[in-house]
Design a protein around this motif. Sequence first.
Motif, short mmCIF file in Angstrom:
data_model
loop_
_atom_site.label_atom_id
_atom_site.label_comp_id
_atom_site.label_asym_id
_atom_site.label_seq_id
_atom_site.Cartn_x
_atom_site.Cartn_y
_atom_site.Cartn_z
N LYS A 269 64.12 20.59 36.79
CA LYS A 269 63.18 19.54 36.32
C LYS A 269 62.15 19.21 37.39
O LYS A 269 62.47 19.29 38.59
CB LYS A 269 63.97 18.28 36.01
N SER A 273 58.98 14.51 35.44
CA SER A 273 59.81 14.36 34.23
C SER A 273 61.02 13.47 34.53
O SER A 273 61.46 12.71 33.66
CB SER A 273 60.32 15.71 33.74
N THR A 274 61.54 13.56 35.75
CA THR A 274 62.68 12.70 36.12
C THR A 274 62.23 11.23 36.11
O THR A 274 62.92 10.36 35.58
CB THR A 274 63.20 13.09 37.52
#
Length: 385
Positions: A269, A273-274
Amino acid sequence: MQYDAIILGAGAAGLFCAATAGQRGPRVLLIDHNPEPGRKILISGGGRCNFTNLHTAPDRFLSANPHFAKSALARFTPQQFLDLIEAHGIAWHEKTLGQLFCDGSARQVVDLLLEECAKGQVELRFGQDVGAIEHRDGRFHLAGASAPALVIATGGPSIPKLGATGFAYDLARQFGLKVVEPRPALVPLTLGGDDVLFRELSGVAAPVEAICDKARFREAALFTHRGLSGPAILQVSSYWKRGSPVEIDFCPDAPHGWLTQAKRAAPRKALRSTLAEHLPDRLAQALAERLGLAGELSGLTDKALNAAEQRLARWAFMPNGSEGFAKAEVTAGGISTAELSSQTMEANKVPGLYAIGEAVDVTGWLGGYNFQWAWASARAAGMAI
Ligand code: FDA
């Protein structure tokens, strides 16, 4: 015309003080320069008036003397105002954090106050300029009337377009009372310098913890085209001093070490996005860009991720100002509490002169606290005159 008391300002504090005093017997005159009473009440709480807060406590108020408000607040509680709301058949609800609102309209609160004034046979003069005030023979003379008691309830200068003025301070100075430098509070903050880049996020809101000095508020922050707003920012703005930072914890619920844990759990990831699992997409993107950490989490060292976590927990903004009195929900500072009795709100050196509400150096948090101070200080004075 002779009265027992003249009250200047038909806002929350003046109306409630007039009603309280009038119902005890004194002959009361209430004067306001606006053609209608309670303009701030009418627009408060988005038109539904957040009329009190169940969590009212002295530590939710700012003042040069943090003890001053204790007595009045203890003698007129949120429950007592709520009893009045219910006695008038006004439907209400708790929105969040102890904040009580009308189900219907803020107009109901103004009507309640006017009905209470009518019960006390208060004489109302709206659209009336106060003019010069003279104090002689133990009476205050103004606008063709006189009384041995005069109550300053003309509020502070925030939102001048509603008829707000600094008249209370002029009057205080006329009578030799000190005024704590008034400043805009509960106000959006403006950003300059490198922070200007955040303006591109205008309209984005996120639940954060905003920190300024020792004050911390967990509520929403909102990016605007001029800087920062939203409840968390309005709250810390009351504590903010020019030249000092406002820090934001963008992920206040995330556990210690959450970014390195995220790397172990999903190494492919991207940081963006985290972050987007906790924050709106656009904000996540902007923060990841400013952290300078592109690519997959697996390509980032634990040290870099821990440093990013720390920065996200205390992101320092350096506001270059506020949107000022034009946008401030209240005015902090005002007539010094050192000049007043905390029991009655009467000026120590001018018997018969009282000051209540926002005109006084007592400022509440956002969320119904300012009205509770208006009711409580008005009650204290209204019982004494
Ligand atoms: P207020 O300002 O209400 O009344 C002062 C009166 O004096 C006014 O009627 C004015 O016309 C009059 N006056 C001023 N100068 C005069 C002069 N020279 N001669 C004669 N009359 C004069 N608080 C809260 O607890 N819950 C909420 O939901 C909100 N929401 C909110 C929204 C917005 C947009 C604002 C601007 C403010 C709030 N507040 C609030 C704050 C709250 O409105 C405020 O703290 C109280 O109205 C203060 O009551 P006062 O009676 O002290 O002053």
